[in-house]
Design a protein around this motif. Structure first.
Motif, PDB file in Angstrom:
ATOM      1  N   ALA A 109       9.042   3.603  10.177  1.00  0.00           N
ATOM      2  CA  ALA A 109       9.108   3.776   8.722  1.00  0.00           C
ATOM      3  C   ALA A 109      10.540   3.971   8.221  1.00  0.00           C
ATOM      4  O   ALA A 109      10.930   3.422   7.174  1.00  0.00           O
ATOM      5  CB  ALA A 109       8.247   4.965   8.309  1.00  0.00           C
ATOM      6  N   GLU A 110      11.315   4.704   8.987  1.00  0.00           N
ATOM      7  CA  GLU A 110      12.691   4.977   8.541  1.00  0.00           C
ATOM      8  C   GLU A 110      13.502   3.681   8.444  1.00  0.00           C
ATOM      9  O   GLU A 110      14.190   3.443   7.463  1.00  0.00           O
ATOM     10  CB  GLU A 110      13.349   5.945   9.518  1.00  0.00           C
ATOM     11  CG  GLU A 110      14.452   6.764   8.871  1.00  0.00           C
ATOM     12  CD  GLU A 110      14.897   7.911   9.761  1.00  0.00           C
ATOM     13  OE1 GLU A 110      16.099   8.071   9.930  1.00  0.00           O
ATOM     14  OE2 GLU A 110      13.999   8.603  10.311  1.00  0.00           O
ATOM     15  N   GLU A 111      13.383   2.863   9.500  1.00  0.00           N
ATOM     16  CA  GLU A 111      14.087   1.566   9.501  1.00  0.00           C
ATOM     17  C   GLU A 111      13.636   0.696   8.348  1.00  0.00           C
ATOM     18  O   GLU A 111      14.405  -0.108   7.809  1.00  0.00           O
ATOM     19  CB  GLU A 111      13.757   0.810  10.785  1.00  0.00           C
ATOM     20  CG  GLU A 111      14.759   0.949  11.905  1.00  0.00           C
ATOM     21  CD  GLU A 111      14.297   0.119  13.088  1.00  0.00           C
ATOM     22  OE1 GLU A 111      14.828  -0.964  13.294  1.00  0.00           O
ATOM     23  OE2 GLU A 111      13.362   0.580  13.793  1.00  0.00           O
ATOM     24  N   LEU A 112      12.357   0.829   7.986  1.00  0.00           N
ATOM     25  CA  LEU A 112      11.806   0.016   6.905  1.00  0.00           C
ATOM     26  C   LEU A 112      12.130   0.607   5.534  1.00  0.00           C
ATOM     27  O   LEU A 112      11.846   0.004   4.509  1.00  0.00           O
ATOM     28  CB  LEU A 112      10.286  -0.122   7.065  1.00  0.00           C
ATOM     29  CG  LEU A 112       9.802  -0.797   8.355  1.00  0.00           C
ATOM     30  CD1 LEU A 112       8.273  -0.801   8.417  1.00  0.00           C
ATOM     31  CD2 LEU A 112      10.348  -2.212   8.476  1.00  0.00           C
ATOM     32  N   GLY A 113      12.701   1.819   5.532  1.00  0.00           N
ATOM     33  CA  GLY A 113      13.022   2.490   4.272  1.00  0.00           C
ATOM     34  C   GLY A 113      11.780   2.921   3.528  1.00  0.00           C
ATOM     35  O   GLY A 113      11.755   3.040   2.309  1.00  0.00           O
ATOM     36  N   LEU A 114      10.711   3.170   4.275  1.00  0.00           N
ATOM     37  CA  LEU A 114       9.431   3.523   3.634  1.00  0.00           C
ATOM     38  C   LEU A 114       8.922   4.886   4.142  1.00  0.00           C
ATOM     39  O   LEU A 114       8.382   5.013   5.177  1.00  0.00           O
ATOM     40  CB  LEU A 114       8.369   2.452   3.917  1.00  0.00           C
ATOM     41  CG  LEU A 114       8.590   1.101   3.262  1.00  0.00           C
ATOM     42  CD1 LEU A 114       7.644   0.071   3.835  1.00  0.00           C
ATOM     43  CD2 LEU A 114       8.397   1.194   1.753  1.00  0.00           C
TER      44      LEU A 114
ATOM     45  N   ALA B 138       0.840  -1.209   0.000  1.00  0.00           N
ATOM     46  CA  ALA B 138       0.000   0.000   0.000  1.00  0.00           C
ATOM     47  C   ALA B 138       0.873   1.256   0.000  1.00  0.00           C
ATOM     48  O   ALA B 138       0.474   2.292  -0.546  1.00  0.00           O
ATOM     49  CB  ALA B 138      -0.934  -0.001   1.209  1.00  0.00           C
ATOM     50  N   ALA B 139       2.060   1.179   0.599  1.00  0.00           N
ATOM     51  CA  ALA B 139       2.982   2.323   0.570  1.00  0.00           C
ATOM     52  C   ALA B 139       3.633   2.444  -0.798  1.00  0.00           C
ATOM     53  O   ALA B 139       3.780   3.551  -1.336  1.00  0.00           O
ATOM     54  CB  ALA B 139       4.048   2.164   1.654  1.00  0.00           C
ATOM     55  N   LEU B 140       4.009   1.315  -1.366  1.00  0.00           N
ATOM     56  CA  LEU B 140       4.770   1.348  -2.617  1.00  0.00           C
ATOM     57  C   LEU B 140       3.972   1.815  -3.832  1.00  0.00           C
ATOM     58  O   LEU B 140       4.556   2.214  -4.835  1.00  0.00           O
ATOM     59  CB  LEU B 140       5.398  -0.029  -2.897  1.00  0.00           C
ATOM     60  CG  LEU B 140       6.481  -0.456  -1.893  1.00  0.00           C
ATOM     61  CD1 LEU B 140       7.043  -1.832  -2.262  1.00  0.00           C
ATOM     62  CD2 LEU B 140       7.618   0.572  -1.825  1.00  0.00           C
ATOM     63  N   VAL B 141       2.649   1.783  -3.758  1.00  0.00           N
ATOM     64  CA  VAL B 141       1.856   2.278  -4.894  1.00  0.00           C
ATOM     65  C   VAL B 141       1.644   3.787  -4.809  1.00  0.00           C
ATOM     66  O   VAL B 141       1.090   4.389  -5.725  1.00  0.00           O
ATOM     67  CB  VAL B 141       0.473   1.594  -5.025  1.00  0.00           C
ATOM     68  CG1 VAL B 141       0.628   0.143  -5.431  1.00  0.00           C
ATOM     69  CG2 VAL B 141      -0.346   1.714  -3.747  1.00  0.00           C
ATOM     70  N   ARG B 142       2.080   4.403  -3.730  1.00  0.00           N
ATOM     71  CA  ARG B 142       1.941   5.849  -3.615  1.00  0.00           C
ATOM     72  C   ARG B 142       3.079   6.534  -4.373  1.00  0.00           C
ATOM     73  O   ARG B 142       4.159   5.974  -4.500  1.00  0.00           O
ATOM     74  CB  ARG B 142       1.973   6.264  -2.137  1.00  0.00           C
ATOM     75  CG  ARG B 142       0.771   5.745  -1.356  1.00  0.00           C
ATOM     76  CD  ARG B 142       0.853   6.153   0.089  1.00  0.00           C
ATOM     77  NE  ARG B 142       0.966   7.605   0.224  1.00  0.00           N
ATOM     78  CZ  ARG B 142      -0.052   8.451   0.157  1.00  0.00           C
ATOM     79  NH1 ARG B 142      -1.275   8.000  -0.044  1.00  0.00           N
ATOM     80  NH2 ARG B 142       0.136   9.747   0.299  1.00  0.00           N
ATOM     81  N   PRO B 143       2.829   7.757  -4.870  1.00  0.00           N
ATOM     82  CA  PRO B 143       3.870   8.441  -5.656  1.00  0.00           C
ATOM     83  C   PRO B 143       5.196   8.572  -4.897  1.00  0.00           C
ATOM     84  O   PRO B 143       6.256   8.387  -5.485  1.00  0.00           O
ATOM     85  CB  PRO B 143       3.260   9.824  -5.919  1.00  0.00           C
ATOM     86  CG  PRO B 143       1.789   9.650  -5.746  1.00  0.00           C
ATOM     87  CD  PRO B 143       1.579   8.529  -4.791  1.00  0.00           C
ATOM     88  N   ASN B 144       5.146   8.844  -3.606  1.00  0.00           N
ATOM     89  CA  ASN B 144       6.406   9.003  -2.849  1.00  0.00           C
ATOM     90  C   ASN B 144       6.888   7.686  -2.222  1.00  0.00           C
ATOM     91  O   ASN B 144       7.916   7.647  -1.556  1.00  0.00           O
ATOM     92  CB  ASN B 144       6.247  10.082  -1.767  1.00  0.00           C
ATOM     93  CG  ASN B 144       5.202   9.716  -0.718  1.00  0.00           C
ATOM     94  OD1 ASN B 144       4.677   8.598  -0.718  1.00  0.00           O
ATOM     95  ND2 ASN B 144       4.915  10.637   0.183  1.00  0.00           N
ATOM     96  N   LYS B 145       6.118   6.638  -2.432  1.00  0.00           N
ATOM     97  CA  LYS B 145       6.450   5.309  -1.897  1.00  0.00           C
ATOM     98  C   LYS B 145       6.708   5.316  -0.383  1.00  0.00           C
ATOM     99  O   LYS B 145       7.551   4.575   0.110  1.00  0.00           O
ATOM    100  CB  LYS B 145       7.656   4.720  -2.635  1.00  0.00           C
ATOM    101  CG  LYS B 145       7.454   4.566  -4.139  1.00  0.00           C
ATOM    102  CD  LYS B 145       8.490   3.659  -4.737  1.00  0.00           C
ATOM    103  CE  LYS B 145       8.492   3.555  -6.244  1.00  0.00           C
ATOM    104  NZ  LYS B 145       7.203   3.499  -6.919  1.00  0.00           N
ATOM    105  N   LYS B 146       5.966   6.160   0.311  1.00  0.00           N
ATOM    106  CA  LYS B 146       6.160   6.272   1.763  1.00  0.00           C
ATOM    107  C   LYS B 146       4.928   5.786   2.525  1.00  0.00           C
ATOM    108  O   LYS B 146       3.800   5.859   2.033  1.00  0.00           O
ATOM    109  CB  LYS B 146       6.426   7.739   2.159  1.00  0.00           C
ATOM    110  CG  LYS B 146       7.687   8.330   1.551  1.00  0.00           C
ATOM    111  CD  LYS B 146       8.912   7.865   2.297  1.00  0.00           C
ATOM    112  CE  LYS B 146      10.180   8.468   1.718  1.00  0.00           C
ATOM    113  NZ  LYS B 146      11.368   7.660   1.964  1.00  0.00           N
TER     114      LYS B 146
END
Ligand SMILES: [Fe+2]
Length: 183
Positions: free
Chosen positions: A178-183, A118-126
């Motif tokens: 999120a930071e640790e996950l790189g997302l 769900a994060a990766l389909v967003r424009p900023n991938k966050k």
């Protein structure tokens, strides 16, 4: 058994960074579930952190996956209930999920993949802008993150959580790291 020691042994046994991130995400969700359900946060968190430690060692052999993981966890000092949850999270063994810890790990495991997708389909991938309702919508799209078993996620009912609440809790837990996950 400390979290640092646990992470060291994960790094010694797992090369794939995405797999390590999956285990960190599972840990985060398990910690949040433990707090919500008034359980032992450290025990639940470390169970999530360790649960796939044997994935590379077992090289796709599903009859070995999680048996070895449970053995490694025990050697590292995991309690019997932690080792049992790790063992039965792989359905291939047909071992019933008995305790709340068994059930929590089983439903938390696939939720990470759905939320990452769900994060990766967003424009900023966050993860930052992802909402629980958007993840709920994705849940209804069969082909979206198809590897994340809907049936397995829905087992959150067995630990007394509504699907919406479980997704919101998992999302928030992952957003916190999120930071640790790189997302
Ligand atoms: Fe997993």
């Amino acid at each position: 058994m400390t979290r640092d020691e646990t992470l060291d042994s994960i790094r010694a046994n797992v090369e794939n960074e995405n797999l390590i991130k999956h285990m960190l995400a599972t840990e985060a969700i398990m910690r949040a579930l433990a707090i919500k359900l008034d359980q032992d946060e450290e025990e639940w968190g470390l169970t999530g952190l360790l649960h796939d430690i044997d994935v590379e060692l077992t090289e796709g052999d599903m009859s070995a996956h999680s048996k070895l993981g449970a053995d490694i966890a025990s050697e590292l000092g995991a309690s019997e209930s932690m080792a049992h949850a790790i063992l039965c999270h792989n359905e291939a063994h047909g071992i019933p999920h008995e305790t709340p810890l068994d059930k929590a790990l089983f439903c938390a495991d696939p939720l990470t993949g759905l939320i990452v997708a769900a994060a990766l389909v967003r424009p900023n991938k966050k993860l930052a802008g992802v909402t629980a309702s958007s993840v709920m919508k994705r849940l209804g799209e069969k082909r979206f993150a198809a590897g994340a078993s809907r049936e397995q996620i829905a087992k959150c009912s067995e630990i007394g959580l509504e699907l919406e609440d479980f997704i919101a809790l998992g999302l928030e837990a992952m957003q916190e790291i999120a930071e640790e996950l790189g997302l």
